[in-house]
Write a protein that holds these residues in place. Structure first.
Motif, PDB file in Angstrom:
ATOM      1  N   THR A  14      -6.530   4.443   4.238  1.00  0.00           N
ATOM      2  CA  THR A  14      -7.689   4.903   3.462  1.00  0.00           C
ATOM      3  C   THR A  14      -7.601   6.408   3.229  1.00  0.00           C
ATOM      4  O   THR A  14      -7.890   6.896   2.127  1.00  0.00           O
ATOM      5  CB  THR A  14      -9.008   4.571   4.178  1.00  0.00           C
ATOM      6  N   GLY A  60       0.799  -1.221   0.000  1.00  0.00           N
ATOM      7  CA  GLY A  60       0.000   0.000   0.000  1.00  0.00           C
ATOM      8  C   GLY A  60       0.823   1.257   0.000  1.00  0.00           C
ATOM      9  O   GLY A  60       0.282   2.363   0.018  1.00  0.00           O
ATOM     10  N   HIS A  69      -8.208  11.126   9.423  1.00  0.00           N
ATOM     11  CA  HIS A  69      -7.044  10.253   9.374  1.00  0.00           C
ATOM     12  C   HIS A  69      -6.966   9.518  10.710  1.00  0.00           C
ATOM     13  O   HIS A  69      -6.509  10.062  11.715  1.00  0.00           O
ATOM     14  CB  HIS A  69      -5.787  11.099   9.133  1.00  0.00           C
ATOM     15  N   GLY A 109      -4.890   7.133   0.659  1.00  0.00           N
ATOM     16  CA  GLY A 109      -5.347   6.806  -0.691  1.00  0.00           C
ATOM     17  C   GLY A 109      -6.227   7.887  -1.280  1.00  0.00           C
ATOM     18  O   GLY A 109      -6.095   8.239  -2.459  1.00  0.00           O
ATOM     19  N   VAL A 110      -7.121   8.447  -0.464  1.00  0.00           N
ATOM     20  CA  VAL A 110      -7.976   9.539  -0.939  1.00  0.00           C
ATOM     21  C   VAL A 110      -7.122  10.724  -1.375  1.00  0.00           C
ATOM     22  O   VAL A 110      -7.356  11.334  -2.426  1.00  0.00           O
ATOM     23  CB  VAL A 110      -8.977   9.957   0.170  1.00  0.00           C
ATOM     24  N   ASP A 169      -3.347   6.017   8.508  1.00  0.00           N
ATOM     25  CA  ASP A 169      -4.608   5.525   7.948  1.00  0.00           C
ATOM     26  C   ASP A 169      -4.456   5.429   6.433  1.00  0.00           C
ATOM     27  O   ASP A 169      -4.422   6.442   5.733  1.00  0.00           O
ATOM     28  CB  ASP A 169      -5.743   6.488   8.329  1.00  0.00           C
ATOM     29  N   GLN A 180     -12.115  14.553   2.882  1.00  0.00           N
ATOM     30  CA  GLN A 180     -12.303  13.274   3.565  1.00  0.00           C
ATOM     31  C   GLN A 180     -10.983  12.744   4.124  1.00  0.00           C
ATOM     32  O   GLN A 180     -10.972  11.974   5.092  1.00  0.00           O
ATOM     33  CB  GLN A 180     -12.894  12.250   2.588  1.00  0.00           C
TER      34      GLN A 180
END
Length: 434
Positions: A316, A79, A309, A319-320, A314, A305
């Motif tokens: 996710t 990731g 965090h 990635g955003v 985080d 968004q």
């Protein structure tokens, strides 16, 4: 999915090759290697790792070749790209040197600091374009200081203004955006180095020294509290991209309206043709400014968004941010590039402007008529008299004719000359770019 920013067909209109280059795989790898080299050199200077190892890693970081594509599998697994980068880099170093690579660091330290370094180049480029655009619009405002045109509010004729004043209104936010950028850069251009979970525990109390050394080596700032899980400066940067594209979108929208076939008072650019209608000259570039503005505004909401965090890291949220921030930077670059081109080709069409004034029949000077009459009667009475005159003129007569009948003895054609009703517009035009 290929976005319009990098599509083979669409990138020429919606993309920007110079800005996009900072987000290429090659640029990302180069920045991360630069950070790894700086970490090793600073830690060697501080006696945390052997001096010979630090020098070797620093030298190799500037010469080693690691194809971006070679990190894809590692990124899909972890990731983040740094694990694969470190593995590949270490394989090209002597074992007694490679063991000291990435000492006390974590992947996000390298990704974030590398990103900040690349963003510095992006902002240098965009700031230069902003300065060029402001200068071009300032020249256009001076050229059209006294070019009288109709102001429109809520898509209706309002009062006269000058094109120079309109351009000054376009320009003022751009000046503020440069000031905002100077403030933003101080908060954005900071080293991110905090180790596995934000405490630099592996460095046994020397993390602060490494952060300060890295800041000096990379030309960045250092914060006493790590920012790896606090993404406010990234959202602030995204907001700046949205402000820039939004201001240019307003220019695009105005040019679309002013250049409509039935208006045609002001045009910029060459226009685009139709596949079937030879007479068309579509406002392709102004339309692109509006589209870029709207897409960036939408991406700003998505980028927000990433502020959520969770805990110390985080994936996710990261990635955003990775999805949205580069495209917003490219959109801002594209919008500025188009804005410069439009500013240099801006034209007023006096015949079409005269036709607009003739078609208006003096109605946009109704406010001026009220204030002229208010010198001799109470303003409510003057307002009522002019309102009645507007109705009496109907669809064919002029306001000057109707007022001559209702309030004779005045030189109404002279009093209702649009050039007399521009107020401070020339002086506003003089202030463009300040």
């Amino acid at each position: 999915m290929i976005s319009p920013f990098d599509g083979e067909i669409t990138a020429g209109l919606y993309g920007d090759a110079e800005v996009a280059a900072f987000f290429s795989g090659e640029a990302e790898v180069r920045a991360m290697l630069h950070v790894e080299g700086a970490i090793a050199a600073v830690e060697a200077d501080l006696g945390i790792i052997p001096e010979t190892a630090g020098r070797a890693i620093k030298a190799a970081a500037g010469s080693v070749t690691i194809p971006a594509a070679s990190l894809a599998a590692g990124f899909a697994s972890a990731g983040v790209p740094v694990s694969a980068l470190v593995k590949e880099f270490r394989s090209q170093l002597a074992p007694d040197v490679g063991q000291w690579l990435h000492w006390g660091a974590t992947s996000q330290d390298v990704v974030d600091t590398g990103l900040v370094l690349r963003l510095g180049g992006v902002l240098d480029l965009l700031d230069a374009r902003l300065a060029e655009l402001i200068a071009a619009l300032g020249l256009a405002a001076a050229t059209h200081r006294d070019t009288v045109i109709a102001a429109r509010t809520r898509f209706q004729m309002a009062t006269p203004t000058t094109l120079g004043a309109k351009i000054a209104v376009w320009t003022a936010p751009l000046v503020r955006h440069r000031a905002r950028l100077a403030e933003l850069r101080r908060r954005l251009m900071q080293v991110s180095f905090a180790g596995a979970s934000g405490t630099n525990a592996a460095l046994q109390g020397r993390g602060g020294e490494v952060v300060e050394g890295l800041a000096a080596a990379l030309g960045l700032g250092a914060t006493p509290v790590p920012w790896h899980a606090a993404r406010d400066t990234m959202l602030e940067l995204g907001s700046w991209f949205a402000l820039v594209t939004g201001s240019l979108g307003k220019i695009g929208a105005d040019l679309i309206l002013l250049g409509q076939s039935e208006i045609g008072e002001v045009t910029a650019g060459t226009g685009g043709g139709s596949s079937t209608m030879p007479h068309k000259a579509n406002p392709v570039v102004p339309e692109a400014l509006v589209a870029l503005s709207r897409v960036t505004a939408g991406n700003l909401g998505t980028l927000a968004q990433a502020m959520i965090h969770a805990e110390e890291r985080d994936g996710t949220a990261l990635g955003v941010e990775w999805f949205t921030l580069p495209s917003m930077a490219v959109a801002a670059g594209s919008a500025l590039r188009h804005g410069i081109a439009l500013a240099g080709t801006l034209k007023a069409h006096p015949d079409r402007i005269a036709r607009t004034f003739a078609g208006d029949r003096g109605m946009m000077m109704a406010e001026a008529a009220v204030f002229a009459l208010a010198e001799e009667m109470p303003r409510p009475e003057a307002q009522a008299l002019v309102t009645a005159a507007v109705k009496a003129a109907g669809r064919e007569g002029t306001l000057a004719e109707a007022l001559a009948a209702a309030a004779p003895g005045r030189d109404w054609p002279r009093l209702l000359d649009p050039a007399r009703g521009v107020g401070d517009a020339p002086q506003i035009a003089d202030a463009a770019g300040r």
